[in-house]
Write an enzyme that holds these catalytic residues in place. Structure first.
Site, PDB file in Angstrom:
ATOM      1  N   CYS A  29       0.815  -1.216   0.000  1.00  0.00           N
ATOM      2  CA  CYS A  29       0.000   0.000   0.000  1.00  0.00           C
ATOM      3  C   CYS A  29       0.849   1.267   0.000  1.00  0.00           C
ATOM      4  CB  CYS A  29      -0.942   0.011   1.201  1.00  0.00           C
ATOM      5  SG  CYS A  29      -2.274  -1.189   1.092  1.00  0.00           S
ATOM      6  N   LYS A  31       3.891   1.721   1.888  1.00  0.00           N
ATOM      7  CA  LYS A  31       4.565   2.038   3.150  1.00  0.00           C
ATOM      8  C   LYS A  31       6.051   2.334   2.956  1.00  0.00           C
ATOM      9  CE  LYS A  31       5.220   0.159   7.819  1.00  0.00           C
ATOM     10  NZ  LYS A  31       5.134  -1.057   8.652  1.00  0.00           N
ATOM     11  N   ASN A 142       5.156 -11.431  -3.912  1.00  0.00           N
ATOM     12  CA  ASN A 142       5.574 -11.089  -2.551  1.00  0.00           C
ATOM     13  C   ASN A 142       7.094 -11.188  -2.383  1.00  0.00           C
ATOM     14  OD1 ASN A 142       5.011 -10.213   0.051  1.00  0.00           O
ATOM     15  ND2 ASN A 142       4.762 -12.278   0.868  1.00  0.00           N
ATOM     16  N   ARG A 144      10.871 -10.169  -1.853  1.00  0.00           N
ATOM     17  CA  ARG A 144      11.339  -9.161  -0.894  1.00  0.00           C
ATOM     18  C   ARG A 144      12.836  -8.889  -1.025  1.00  0.00           C
ATOM     19  NH1 ARG A 144       7.309  -7.272   3.152  1.00  0.00           N
ATOM     20  NH2 ARG A 144       5.504  -8.608   2.766  1.00  0.00           N
TER      21      ARG A 144
END
Length: 378
Positions: A29, A31, A142, A144
């Site tokens: 979102c 961050k 996802n 990272r």
């Protein structure tokens, strides 16, 4: 004390002033990209310990590193992270595509997609599909990166201050395609905790389990990490700032508004403007328009900031599309949140009363001005 799932960043205002904000956002979102905004400084992107000291709230980051989603990171939109990911240092990449040359690739990275490699599915090639017939992307959504904060060129000088930094504002942000305006300030601490933090929703993405596009409730973006009952947690947040004469303002942001064609109404760099406006509001240096759900920016202030910070024009048409008050969608959100809290034990009664007051303000505005209300009508 509060232990929150928040970044800590310094937003640089006029005359070299630095105002510190904490911010809570569910996965994917914005961050990390907010905390890493070019021109600002970072203390942490994940955990914030907040403590009252006198009439101030101070915060520290107890972590040494950064653990962020790598999808979409490119040299234009994320220059600071991009530079770090391409320099020598201890960096951990997970669930990316390992190329035959020994490098790595991810969704949204600069350049062409490699013709082969190894990823979470094993040997990968363009067009490869899973058992359900769905095409497998080169990297997992996802995927990272993990790195030491000391590698960052925008590290704030007060990162290791034992006293922490003074919190000048708190931000809550979710992925919302049709309801909340890009940036809004709450009326007060209680209103902010309840309508911004405790009412935080986000549309699910590939970084979360389950179906994409489902609106999920996630109070303070901390639901998965709570060690106490939700009702008690909200009560603790309410009490935390209630005793302060001037608690820091609470804001909401939404980078994901879409128009009727499904196109985003915000550009990625626009968040720099919302940050600068919040910094000015925290010092009460700009006025705002009161709406049924909070305070929104005046057009003249955003127009000036877009020119000063991004060197670009900001048409009134864009402002109206972004900051129109969407009463049907806002009322629907209140009903969703009230329904959730009916099934949560020990919720403070003030949660329902504040939500009901907001519902009544929206109904009154709709009766007077219609379903969709332009800022100039307020």
């Amino acid at each position: 004390w509060l232990t929150e799932h928040m970044f800590i960043m310094g937003v640089h205002g006029p005359q070299q002033r630095v105002t510190y904000f904490t911010g809570a956002f569910p996965s994917l979102c914005g961050k990390t990209s907010t905390a890493m905004m070019e021109g600002e400084t970072i203390i942490g992107d994940d955990i914030a310990y907040l403590r009252r000291k006198g009439e101030e709230i101070r915060t520290v980051n107890v972590e040494k590193g950064m653990f962020g989603i790598i999808q979409g990171i490119n040299s234009e939109d994320d220059p600071i992270i991009w530079e770090v990911l391409h320099q020598t240092g201890e960096i951990i990449f997970s669930n990316v595509l390992i190329t035959k040359e020994g490098g790595c690739h991810w969704i949204g990275k600069d350049g062409e997609t490699p013709s082969e490699g190894i990823n979470h599915s094993g040997k990968w090639y363009p067009g490869k599909k899973d058992e359900a017939g769905k095409e497998i992307p080169p990297s997992h959504p996802n995927a990272r990166f993990t790195l030491d904060l000391k590698l960052l060129g925008n590290l704030d000088p007060h990162i290791d201050s034992p006293e922490g930094v003074v919190v000048g504002g708190i931000i809550y942000g979710g992925r919302d395609s049709d309801t909340c305006v890009p940036v809004e300030e709450s009326f007060n601490w209680e209103h902010g905790v309840i309508t911004k933090g405790a009412s935080l929703e986000s549309e699910t993405t590939a970084a979360t389990l389950g179906k994409e596009g489902v609106r999920k409730w996630n109070p303070m973006s901390n639901l998965d990490f709570l060690s106490i009952p939700i009702g008690k947690y909200i009560e603790s947040n309410l009490k935390f700032g209630a005793s302060l004469k001037n608690p820091p303002p609470i804001f909401s942001v939404n980078y994901f508004l879409k128009d009727s064609e499904g196109d985003f109404l915000n550009q990625k760099t626009d968040k720099a403007i919302w940050l600068r406006w919040m910094e000015l509001r925290s010092h009460r240096e700009v006025e705002a328009i009161k709406t049924p759900t909070g305070y929104i920016p005046q057009y003249k202030d955003l127009k000036r900031l877009f020119k000063e910070v991004l060197s670009k024009d900001y048409p009134k048409e864009s402002y109206n599309k972004q900051f129109i008050i969407r009463t049907p969608e806002s009322l629907a959100k209140i009903e969703r949140i009230k329904e959730v809290y009916k099934n949560v034990a020990d919720v403070p009664e003030v949660v329902f009363s504040v939500l009901e007051e907001q519902r009544e303000r929206l109904l009154a505005a709709r009766k007077k001005q219609g379903d969709y209300i332009l800022p100039e009508q307020l």
